[in-house]
Design a protein around this motif. Structure first.
Motif, PDB file in Angstrom:
ATOM      1  N   LEU A 101       0.832  -1.199   0.000  1.00 20.13           N
ATOM      2  CA  LEU A 101       0.000   0.000   0.000  1.00 20.13           C
ATOM      3  C   LEU A 101       0.868   1.251   0.000  1.00 20.13           C
ATOM      4  O   LEU A 101       0.568   2.231  -0.704  1.00 20.13           O
ATOM      5  CB  LEU A 101      -0.926  -0.003   1.221  1.00 20.13           C
ATOM      6  N   GLY A 102       1.948   1.218   0.789  1.00 22.59           N
ATOM      7  CA  GLY A 102       2.857   2.364   0.836  1.00 22.59           C
ATOM      8  C   GLY A 102       3.525   2.614  -0.499  1.00 22.59           C
ATOM      9  O   GLY A 102       3.662   3.763  -0.944  1.00 22.59           O
ATOM     10  N   THR A 103       3.940   1.528  -1.162  1.00 25.99           N
ATOM     11  CA  THR A 103       4.564   1.666  -2.482  1.00 25.99           C
ATOM     12  C   THR A 103       3.590   2.252  -3.490  1.00 25.99           C
ATOM     13  O   THR A 103       3.944   3.123  -4.295  1.00 25.99           O
ATOM     14  CB  THR A 103       5.068   0.297  -2.979  1.00 25.99           C
ATOM     15  N   ALA A 104       2.337   1.787  -3.439  1.00 23.38           N
ATOM     16  CA  ALA A 104       1.324   2.298  -4.358  1.00 23.38           C
ATOM     17  C   ALA A 104       1.069   3.782  -4.111  1.00 23.38           C
ATOM     18  O   ALA A 104       0.956   4.572  -5.058  1.00 23.38           O
ATOM     19  CB  ALA A 104       0.029   1.507  -4.204  1.00 23.38           C
TER      20      ALA A 104
ATOM     21  N   GLY B 218       0.242   0.303 -16.247  1.00 19.78           N
ATOM     22  CA  GLY B 218      -1.086  -0.294 -16.169  1.00 19.78           C
ATOM     23  C   GLY B 218      -1.100  -1.557 -15.318  1.00 19.78           C
ATOM     24  O   GLY B 218      -1.999  -1.755 -14.492  1.00 19.78           O
ATOM     25  N   LEU B 219      -0.112  -2.417 -15.515  1.00 20.25           N
ATOM     26  CA  LEU B 219      -0.028  -3.642 -14.716  1.00 20.25           C
ATOM     27  C   LEU B 219       0.110  -3.319 -13.229  1.00 20.25           C
ATOM     28  O   LEU B 219      -0.547  -3.940 -12.380  1.00 20.25           O
ATOM     29  CB  LEU B 219       1.160  -4.492 -15.181  1.00 20.25           C
ATOM     30  N   PHE B 220       0.947  -2.342 -12.914  1.00 16.26           N
ATOM     31  CA  PHE B 220       1.159  -1.973 -11.508  1.00 16.26           C
ATOM     32  C   PHE B 220      -0.100  -1.354 -10.912  1.00 16.26           C
ATOM     33  O   PHE B 220      -0.530  -1.721  -9.807  1.00 16.26           O
ATOM     34  CB  PHE B 220       2.332  -0.999 -11.388  1.00 16.26           C
ATOM     35  N   ILE B 221      -0.683  -0.403 -11.623  1.00 18.78           N
ATOM     36  CA  ILE B 221      -1.862   0.296 -11.103  1.00 18.78           C
ATOM     37  C   ILE B 221      -3.013  -0.669 -10.848  1.00 18.78           C
ATOM     38  O   ILE B 221      -3.625  -0.666  -9.775  1.00 18.78           O
ATOM     39  CB  ILE B 221      -2.298   1.405 -12.088  1.00 18.78           C
ATOM     40  N   LEU B 222      -3.307  -1.517 -11.816  1.00 20.15           N
ATOM     41  CA  LEU B 222      -4.449  -2.410 -11.675  1.00 20.15           C
ATOM     42  C   LEU B 222      -4.198  -3.517 -10.654  1.00 20.15           C
ATOM     43  O   LEU B 222      -5.128  -3.964  -9.971  1.00 20.15           O
ATOM     44  CB  LEU B 222      -4.818  -3.005 -13.035  1.00 20.15           C
ATOM     45  N   THR B 223      -2.945  -3.960 -10.526  1.00 20.89           N
ATOM     46  CA  THR B 223      -2.634  -4.976  -9.512  1.00 20.89           C
ATOM     47  C   THR B 223      -2.785  -4.411  -8.108  1.00 20.89           C
ATOM     48  O   THR B 223      -3.378  -5.052  -7.226  1.00 20.89           O
ATOM     49  CB  THR B 223      -1.202  -5.515  -9.705  1.00 20.89           C
ATOM     50  N   THR B 224      -2.254  -3.212  -7.863  1.00 21.31           N
ATOM     51  CA  THR B 224      -2.359  -2.615  -6.523  1.00 21.31           C
ATOM     52  C   THR B 224      -3.798  -2.190  -6.221  1.00 21.31           C
ATOM     53  O   THR B 224      -4.198  -2.172  -5.052  1.00 21.31           O
ATOM     54  CB  THR B 224      -1.415  -1.419  -6.385  1.00 21.31           C
ATOM     55  N   THR B 225      -4.575  -1.873  -7.248  1.00 18.54           N
ATOM     56  CA  THR B 225      -5.993  -1.575  -7.019  1.00 18.54           C
ATOM     57  C   THR B 225      -6.714  -2.816  -6.517  1.00 18.54           C
ATOM     58  O   THR B 225      -7.448  -2.773  -5.519  1.00 18.54           O
ATOM     59  CB  THR B 225      -6.659  -1.090  -8.319  1.00 18.54           C
ATOM     60  N   TRP B 226      -6.521  -3.923  -7.215  1.00 16.13           N
ATOM     61  CA  TRP B 226      -7.136  -5.190  -6.789  1.00 16.13           C
ATOM     62  C   TRP B 226      -6.671  -5.576  -5.389  1.00 16.13           C
ATOM     63  O   TRP B 226      -7.481  -5.944  -4.530  1.00 16.13           O
ATOM     64  CB  TRP B 226      -6.774  -6.284  -7.790  1.00 16.13           C
TER      65      TRP B 226
ATOM     66  N   SER C  25      -5.580  -3.693  -2.988  1.00 21.60           N
ATOM     67  CA  SER C  25      -6.103  -2.776  -1.974  1.00 21.60           C
ATOM     68  C   SER C  25      -7.553  -3.104  -1.627  1.00 21.60           C
ATOM     69  O   SER C  25      -7.944  -3.045  -0.458  1.00 21.60           O
ATOM     70  CB  SER C  25      -6.008  -1.332  -2.475  1.00 21.60           C
ATOM     71  N   THR C  26      -8.359  -3.459  -2.628  1.00 15.76           N
ATOM     72  CA  THR C  26      -9.749  -3.818  -2.344  1.00 15.76           C
ATOM     73  C   THR C  26      -9.827  -5.120  -1.555  1.00 15.76           C
ATOM     74  O   THR C  26     -10.642  -5.247  -0.635  1.00 15.76           O
ATOM     75  CB  THR C  26     -10.558  -3.952  -3.647  1.00 15.76           C
ATOM     76  N   ILE C  27      -8.958  -6.070  -1.885  1.00 18.01           N
ATOM     77  CA  ILE C  27      -8.942  -7.329  -1.136  1.00 18.01           C
ATOM     78  C   ILE C  27      -8.474  -7.089   0.291  1.00 18.01           C
ATOM     79  O   ILE C  27      -8.994  -7.690   1.244  1.00 18.01           O
ATOM     80  CB  ILE C  27      -8.038  -8.363  -1.841  1.00 18.01           C
ATOM     81  N   PHE C  28      -7.509  -6.195   0.461  1.00 18.17           N
ATOM     82  CA  PHE C  28      -7.044  -5.858   1.810  1.00 18.17           C
ATOM     83  C   PHE C  28      -8.192  -5.328   2.657  1.00 18.17           C
ATOM     84  O   PHE C  28      -8.357  -5.724   3.821  1.00 18.17           O
ATOM     85  CB  PHE C  28      -5.925  -4.818   1.736  1.00 18.17           C
ATOM     86  N   LEU C  29      -8.995  -4.441   2.096  1.00 16.33           N
ATOM     87  CA  LEU C  29     -10.122  -3.889   2.856  1.00 16.33           C
ATOM     88  C   LEU C  29     -11.069  -4.997   3.303  1.00 16.33           C
ATOM     89  O   LEU C  29     -11.582  -4.971   4.427  1.00 16.33           O
ATOM     90  CB  LEU C  29     -10.873  -2.873   2.006  1.00 16.33           C
ATOM     91  N   LEU C  30     -11.280  -5.976   2.449  1.00 13.91           N
ATOM     92  CA  LEU C  30     -12.193  -7.071   2.784  1.00 13.91           C
ATOM     93  C   LEU C  30     -11.656  -7.967   3.884  1.00 13.91           C
ATOM     94  O   LEU C  30     -12.428  -8.661   4.548  1.00 13.91           O
ATOM     95  CB  LEU C  30     -12.482  -7.904   1.531  1.00 13.91           C
TER      96      LEU C  30
ATOM     97  N   PHE D 107      -6.867   4.899   0.739  1.00 11.94           N
ATOM     98  CA  PHE D 107      -7.818   4.594   1.804  1.00 11.94           C
ATOM     99  C   PHE D 107      -7.292   3.478   2.705  1.00 11.94           C
ATOM    100  O   PHE D 107      -7.363   3.559   3.934  1.00 11.94           O
ATOM    101  CB  PHE D 107      -9.155   4.197   1.202  1.00 11.94           C
ATOM    102  N   GLY D 108      -6.738   2.428   2.071  1.00  9.92           N
ATOM    103  CA  GLY D 108      -6.215   1.319   2.855  1.00  9.92           C
ATOM    104  C   GLY D 108      -5.069   1.737   3.756  1.00  9.92           C
ATOM    105  O   GLY D 108      -5.049   1.419   4.965  1.00  9.92           O
ATOM    106  N   LEU D 109      -4.095   2.452   3.216  1.00  6.91           N
ATOM    107  CA  LEU D 109      -2.953   2.894   4.013  1.00  6.91           C
ATOM    108  C   LEU D 109      -3.406   3.907   5.076  1.00  6.91           C
ATOM    109  O   LEU D 109      -2.919   3.878   6.213  1.00  6.91           O
ATOM    110  CB  LEU D 109      -1.893   3.531   3.123  1.00  6.91           C
TER     111      LEU D 109
END
Length: 278
Positions: A88-91, A122-130, A132-137, A269-271
């Motif tokens: 999350l910090g890297t993102a 794109g690969l980095f952005i979409l991977t960290t987005t996914w 982050s949402t899983i982290f929230l769950l 939001f996650g961080l």
């Protein structure tokens, strides 16, 4: 067009709420991964990839990254929040650099003009987005947190749209997205602050350590990040010479056009929750 946008938005919201409240983490990870894979397909086009087999390869590479991330972090075993924090910090650091790129555009256009740069970003952005949402769950009341984040991003977008149409005069980033105004930006921010105050009033007793000031700062960060995500995708589309990322969603354009704000807001939001001691 507005009516079509509203109908599509309502259907998407109902499907999202049904999924997060009735499905388990593993199923949600697969569904969100499928949505993100569709976004990766669109991003491959924005990266300048024309060949269908190469676009398929790009999307499969992205799906492989998701599976590798799930396995490497042992997400299915409910790891501690500290496992996610470096990612999350890297993102968030990445998005702070992107903010400077957006502000400096078109001076930084040479970076986004590179097909390889756009593809890797794109690969980095979409991977960290996914991720982050899983982290929230995985957090306590995770479904509520995820719904609140999506709601905040949606309100920032809706507030900006209507405030911009009514009072918009001063351009926010004319070289990136000529339609966005400072008045619209502040309309979105006010909408998120109102939501934050309502959430603070409804907090249960065991979350009383999260002060109103802390929650407002977190809400402001999410609102600002959602705008940054929107501007970033707009910048990529500008360099790609297209108006929309795709045609998947009637009245909305492509899937990326709907989740661009979430891409930046999710890790912020996650961080923010971790730093606030949630």
């Amino acid at each position: 067009m507005l009516r079509q946008r509203v109908i599509t938005g309502v259907l998407l919201a109902l499907a999202f709420l049904a999924a997060v409240y009735f499905l388990r983490l593993e199923a949600l990870a697969i569904i969100f991964g499928g949505v993100a894979a569709a976004a990766a397909w669109e991003w491959s086009g924005l990266s300048g990839i024309k060949s269908v087999p190469v676009k398929v390869l790009y999307t499969l590479t992205y799906m492989g990254l998701l599976m590798a991330t799930w396995a490497a972090l042992a997400i299915g075993e409910a790891p501690a929040p500290d496992v996610f924090q470096p990612w999350l910090g890297t993102a968030c650091f990445f998005w702070s650099v992107v903010m400077l790129m957006v502000e400096s555009y078109p001076g930084t256009a040479w970076i986004w003009r590179s097909r390889m740069s756009r593809a890797v970003f794109g690969l980095f952005i979409l991977t960290t987005t996914w991720l982050s949402t899983i982290f929230l769950l995985t957090m306590p009341s995770g479904t509520v947190l995820l719904v609140l984040m999506v709601l905040a991003v949606a309100l920032a977008d809706i507030g900006a749209y209507f405030a911009g149409r009514r009072w918009g005069r001063h351009k926010l980033a004319i070289r990136v997205s000529p339609g966005k105004t400072w008045e619209g930006f502040w309309g979105g921010v006010v909408s998120v602050v109102v939501l934050t105050c309502v959430v603070a009033y409804m907090l249960p007793q065991h979350m009383a350590h999260l002060s109103l000031v802390t929650l407002i700062l977190l809400g402001l960060a999410v609102a600002g990040a959602s705008v940054l995500g929107d501007l970033t995708v707009s910048m990529v589309k500008r360099e790609s010479g297209v108006k929309d990322s795709g045609t998947l969603l009637p009245g909305h354009g492509g899937l990326l056009d709907r989740i661009d704000g979430l891409c930046a807001a999710a890790p912020v939001f996650g961080l923010g929750l971790l730093l606030a001691g949630y």
